[in-house]
Design an enzyme around this catalytic site. Structure first.
Site, PDB file in Angstrom:
ATOM      1  N   LYS A  34       0.825  -1.216   0.000  1.00 38.84           N
ATOM      2  CA  LYS A  34       0.000   0.000   0.000  1.00 38.84           C
ATOM      3  C   LYS A  34       0.857   1.262   0.000  1.00 38.84           C
ATOM      4  O   LYS A  34       0.668   2.159  -0.832  1.00 38.84           O
ATOM      5  CB  LYS A  34      -0.919  -0.014   1.219  1.00 38.84           C
ATOM      6  CG  LYS A  34      -1.610   1.318   1.504  1.00 38.84           C
ATOM      7  CD  LYS A  34      -2.482   1.225   2.734  1.00 38.84           C
ATOM      8  CE  LYS A  34      -1.674   1.100   4.009  1.00 38.84           C
ATOM      9  NZ  LYS A  34      -0.998   2.372   4.386  1.00 38.84           N
ATOM     10  N   THR A  35       1.783   1.344   0.940  1.00 43.91           N
ATOM     11  CA  THR A  35       2.611   2.550   1.057  1.00 43.91           C
ATOM     12  C   THR A  35       3.459   2.740  -0.190  1.00 43.91           C
ATOM     13  O   THR A  35       3.622   3.865  -0.679  1.00 43.91           O
ATOM     14  CB  THR A  35       3.512   2.453   2.304  1.00 43.91           C
ATOM     15  OG1 THR A  35       2.689   2.270   3.459  1.00 43.91           O
ATOM     16  CG2 THR A  35       4.331   3.713   2.474  1.00 43.91           C
ATOM     17  N   ASP A 225      -4.534   8.356   3.126  1.00 41.68           N
ATOM     18  CA  ASP A 225      -4.109   7.019   3.540  1.00 41.68           C
ATOM     19  C   ASP A 225      -5.017   6.525   4.676  1.00 41.68           C
ATOM     20  O   ASP A 225      -5.558   7.329   5.433  1.00 41.68           O
ATOM     21  CB  ASP A 225      -2.655   7.082   4.007  1.00 41.68           C
ATOM     22  CG  ASP A 225      -2.032   5.703   4.158  1.00 41.68           C
ATOM     23  OD1 ASP A 225      -2.597   4.724   3.643  1.00 41.68           O
ATOM     24  OD2 ASP A 225      -0.961   5.619   4.794  1.00 41.68           O
ATOM     25  N   GLU A 226      -5.169   5.214   4.793  1.00 42.19           N
ATOM     26  CA  GLU A 226      -5.968   4.599   5.868  1.00 42.19           C
ATOM     27  C   GLU A 226      -7.371   5.217   5.930  1.00 42.19           C
ATOM     28  O   GLU A 226      -7.861   5.595   6.993  1.00 42.19           O
ATOM     29  CB  GLU A 226      -5.251   4.747   7.223  1.00 42.19           C
ATOM     30  CG  GLU A 226      -3.832   4.212   7.270  1.00 42.19           C
ATOM     31  CD  GLU A 226      -3.755   2.693   7.259  1.00 42.19           C
ATOM     32  OE1 GLU A 226      -4.795   2.040   7.060  1.00 42.19           O
ATOM     33  OE2 GLU A 226      -2.649   2.162   7.443  1.00 42.19           O
ATOM     34  N   GLN A 256      -9.241  -3.981   7.801  1.00 41.22           N
ATOM     35  CA  GLN A 256      -8.350  -3.543   8.870  1.00 41.22           C
ATOM     36  C   GLN A 256      -8.885  -2.297   9.578  1.00 41.22           C
ATOM     37  O   GLN A 256      -8.117  -1.540  10.171  1.00 41.22           O
ATOM     38  CB  GLN A 256      -6.945  -3.281   8.313  1.00 41.22           C
ATOM     39  CG  GLN A 256      -6.298  -4.529   7.724  1.00 41.22           C
ATOM     40  CD  GLN A 256      -4.854  -4.297   7.319  1.00 41.22           C
ATOM     41  OE1 GLN A 256      -3.984  -4.062   8.147  1.00 41.22           O
ATOM     42  NE2 GLN A 256      -4.599  -4.354   6.023  1.00 41.22           N
ATOM     43  N   ARG A 622      -0.002  -9.974  10.658  1.00 41.44           N
ATOM     44  CA  ARG A 622       1.304  -9.410  11.036  1.00 41.44           C
ATOM     45  C   ARG A 622       2.413 -10.444  10.833  1.00 41.44           C
ATOM     46  O   ARG A 622       3.584 -10.092  10.810  1.00 41.44           O
ATOM     47  CB  ARG A 622       1.316  -8.993  12.514  1.00 41.44           C
ATOM     48  CG  ARG A 622       0.359  -7.902  12.955  1.00 41.44           C
ATOM     49  CD  ARG A 622       0.360  -6.688  12.070  1.00 41.44           C
ATOM     50  NE  ARG A 622      -0.683  -6.808  11.045  1.00 41.44           N
ATOM     51  CZ  ARG A 622      -0.724  -6.088   9.932  1.00 41.44           C
ATOM     52  NH1 ARG A 622       0.243  -5.230   9.675  1.00 41.44           N
ATOM     53  NH2 ARG A 622      -1.711  -6.230   9.065  1.00 41.44           N
TER      54      ARG A 622
END
Length: 767
Positions: A34-35, A225-226, A256, A622
């Site tokens: 994503k980043t 973002d997010e 998420q 994770r």
């Protein structure tokens, strides 16, 4: 050059990064880059000739913004420094300083933190002659914060019948008046609180069309973002700024979304297509982080949520190990088994301690894990938080215990003298400290003999000091008459510490109360153990009683700090919320029990339960190479050992991806022993306990158990009504596969649709 830049992305990432015009939503699964995609998209815009000053990129942490900007600079050069990039609050605080006069503020306005706001509210409550306990500053501030995040000002608050009635029902009818005075005082002081930064940004864009147009023209390209973590106020600001050009790109993952308790509204990402019908939707579904088994397990978990954007995360990584499940007798055993597992994995595979992370649902769970790691000399660090025994509320309780054991412990006494507030101010304590120093005695000696020292202290304050001294003496007199747990619980209750936290509705106080309860659980475990008292301990206890001074001696050894330099090679420990955005080769998720994870507060509401499931999904994703889950069959809660039932989330993992303990079938199934066996003292044997109804039993991945009589796999057909021992009665809507791979989709009343592997489903044909 731009094409060459995007060649470093995979096909899905490239398509998302190259679509620069119009509304874009990028659904980015866990570990999907994503980043990286967002970074390259911004770099691509600059290479196309877009002025960096016209790019607004909003994140949720300054750290994320800083790292992203550095990466963009490395790609396209120093011109990227001109991007407007940062958190919502930092970016819009900057705008508000530029436009402060439009709202009647000076550009040098102050931003109040929570302590400033609470202090102001306390003074207002006092001014209005209201009960400070009823109108606790933390509770009132939370109420005002809720209103501001929903863009409800003081006037609207006072005129909203539903809100006013809620305050009346809570026996706090004057909140509206406090809110009005609070905002007036803020303005008179040229100050804004944290919520005002977003509230006033909305007011600015609403009331000043010229300013709105100015920033619509400036921010021609907006990236968020997010996006799943945005609240109503943030959503509205972004919507207004993007309204002119609609070059808005939001990146996020509905799976998420785990911050509803902070005001995040998952509907913002669900409704993005409604807001922008011409939307370009991209899905990043390739996971670069985890093995196939972990990815597939995560998919099987999140598929149980009804509200979600459809996607199928996949990976080209190797199959990897199956998920592991650790079954423990209690939390102490759980800690030991997790510590053993980490040590064994590290030695067997030549790993570093930093390759391991332990995640938990609540901070209080860290205590038993920490103790086990210390015993095995495994170095660890608490990520984004303090060590259990280093937390403020724990240190407060321990200070009380230490003063009871040693009345002359000056540092501990100073810590607790006004906790909870009892009207003994620092001016009086300064006079006592001077007298103690001059006479080379302890603070306690002076406090115990105030008249003899002739101090100039008000009679009312002297009386409060005497009351405090009498209370401590009463505790000390019981030091060797009752065990450590009984005395510690009495001290926590009689001191008023716990009551003060209960009366203060600060949302963090529930965690603090749970942490204090966990400390008391540690004292209880200490008392219940048979091997604590050493022959040369020098204690004065009679018989087998275990006293408070012995417990403190143990804690002192546990909490003594290592004087060596910090070593980065440590096991990471953190809550799952704190773990979002991080990754580790080996992850342990502990406390996989009903009413703990999922939390007991969430199980009566589908939206809240689905958020808990998303939280578990975050925990699972994770892990890069190995995921281990653990649960305890019993756990100390409020001083009682209570039976724990395996989490439903473990049962939702497709059995093909998890390995269960080999001896599990020979042990009692979760749900087999009634809670009363533990609450009444030592549990009775399993043989003497009655078996509960089938609907109360749970199984993880095993086949049929005796007495359940499931239908043979090939007899299950579409249209049949079947019964499941957990989900109840349902209708088969689809069947596929053969033999052990045969699956059925069943719609259960009140539960919804479930896909079940018939080999393990234990379905009984009803008709």
């Amino acid at each position: 050059m731009s094409d060459k830049l995007l060649d470093q992305l995979n096909e899905a990432q490239r398509e998302a990064a190259s679509c620069t015009e119009g509304p874009v939503m990028i659904i980015a699964g866990a570990g999907s880059g994503k980043t990286r995609t967002l970074t390259y998209r911004i770099a691509h815009l600059i290479e196309l000739g877009v002025d960096p000053f016209s790019i607004l990129a909003l994140t949720f942490t300054n750290k994320a913004a800083g790292e992203m900007k550095e990466r963009i600079i490395s790609l396209v050069g120093a011109q990227a420094k001109n991007i407007w990039m940062g958190t919502f609050h930092s970016v819009f605080a900057k705008v508000l300083r530029f436009e402060a006069d439009k709202l009647g503020y000076t550009r040098s306005f102050t931003i109040y933190d929570n302590d400033d706001s609470k202090s102001l509210i306390t003074s207002i409550v006092k001014q209005l002659n209201l009960d400070p306990k009823a109108y606790n500053a933390g509770w009132v501030l939370n109420r005002i914060s809720m209103a501001k995040s929903h863009l409800i000002g003081p006037e609207d608050y006072a005129q909203n019948p539903e809100i006013v009635q809620a305050d009346v029902t809570a026996k706090k009818p004057d909140v509206a008046q406090i809110y009005a005075i609070y905002n007036k005082r803020l303005r008179n002081s040229m100050a804004m609180d944290f919520d005002d930064l977003l509230f006033n940004m909305n007011v600015l864009l609403r009331d000043c069309p010229d300013v709105l147009l100015k920033y619509q023209e400036r921010f021609r390209y907006i990236l968020v973002d997010e996006y799943q973590d945005t609240n109503f106020s943030q959503y509205l600001i972004v919507k207004k700024l993007a309204a002119r050009y609609e070059n808005i790109c939001v990146v996020g993952d509905d799976a998420q979304s785990i911050y509803a308790f902070r005001g995040a509204n998952i509907e913002n990402i669900f409704n993005f297509k409604r807001d922008y019908p011409s939307l370009h939707l991209f899905k990043l579904e390739q996971n670069y982080r985890s093995t196939q088994n972990i990815v597939n397990a995560a998919n099987s978990i999140i598929s149980n949520n009804r509200d979600q954007i459809e996607k199928e995360i996949w990976t080209d990584n190797g199959q990897g190990n199956l998920l592991k499940l650790i079954k423990a007798n209690d939390e102490r055993d759980e800690g030991n088994k997790v510590a053993d597992s980490i040590q064994n994995e590290r030695l067997a595979n030549d790993l570093d301690y930093k390759d391991f992370a332990i995640l938990y649902r609540t901070n209080a769970q860290s205590r038993s894990i920490e103790e086990a790691l210390r015993k095995m000399n495994i170095p660890y660090r608490i990520y984004q938080g303090l060590s259990f025994y280093g937390r403020k509320e724990i240190k407060d309780v321990l200070a009380y215990l230490r003063v009871v054991v040693n009345n002359h412990d000056d540092e501990s006494l100073l810590r607790i003298i006004n906790k909870p507030p009892r009207g003994i101010g620092m001016t009086s304590m300064d006079k006592i400290r001077i007298a103690a120093n001059d006479n080379e005695v302890s603070l306690w000696t002076v406090m115990e003999n105030l008249k003899d020292f002739g101090l100039d202290i008000m009679a009312s304050t002297a009386q409060r000091i005497d009351t405090f001294v009498t209370m401590i003496k009463r505790f000390t007199s019981s030091l060797y008459d009752v065990d450590a747990y009984e005395l510690a619980r009495h001290i926590v209750a009689a001191s008023g510490l716990q009551r003060h936290l209960l009366e203060d509705d600060d949302p963090e106080n529930q965690n603090r109360i749970e942490n204090i309860e966990e400390l008391l659980n540690a004292v209880k475990e200490f008392c219940d153990k048979e091997d604590e008292i050493t022959p040369d301990s020098g204690d004065e206890a009679s018989g087998d009683i275990k006293t408070l001074d012995q417990f403190l001696q143990q804690v002192l050894l546990l909490t003594s700090e290592d004087k060596e330099k910090d070593d980065p090679d440590k096991v990471s420990m953190m809550t799952i919320h704190a773990a979002k955005g991080l990754e580790f080769p080996h992850v342990y998720v502990v406390g996989m029990e009903e009413n703990l994870f999922p939390s007991f507060r969430s199980i009566s509401s589908r939206p809240e339960l689905e958020e808990e499931r998303r939280l578990f999904y975050v925990a699972v994703t994770r892990a890069e190479k190995q995921l281990t889950l653990s649960y305890a069959q019993s756990r100390y809660q409020y001083g009682q050992q209570s039976f724990q039932e395996l989490s439903r989330f473990v049962e939702e993992i497709d059995p093909r991806y998890i390995e269960v303990p080999s001896k599990r079938k020979s042990l009692p199934e979760p749900g087999q022993l009634p809670r009363a066996f533990f609450n009444a003292g030592k549990p009775k044997s399993a043989a003497s306990s009655p078996r509960p109804a089938a609907s109360s039993r749970r199984s993880v991945v095993h086949g049929p158990t005796a007495g359940n009589s499931p239908a043979e796999i090939n007899k299950i057909q579409v249209g049949m009504t079947v019964e499941h021992n957990k989900f109840g009665r349902g209708k088969v809507t689809s069947v596929e596969g053969e033999g052990d791979s045969r699956k059925a989709i069943v719609f259960f009343e009140g539960v919804g649709q479930k896909q079940l592997l018939l080999k393990f489903a234990k379905l009984t044909i009803v008709e």
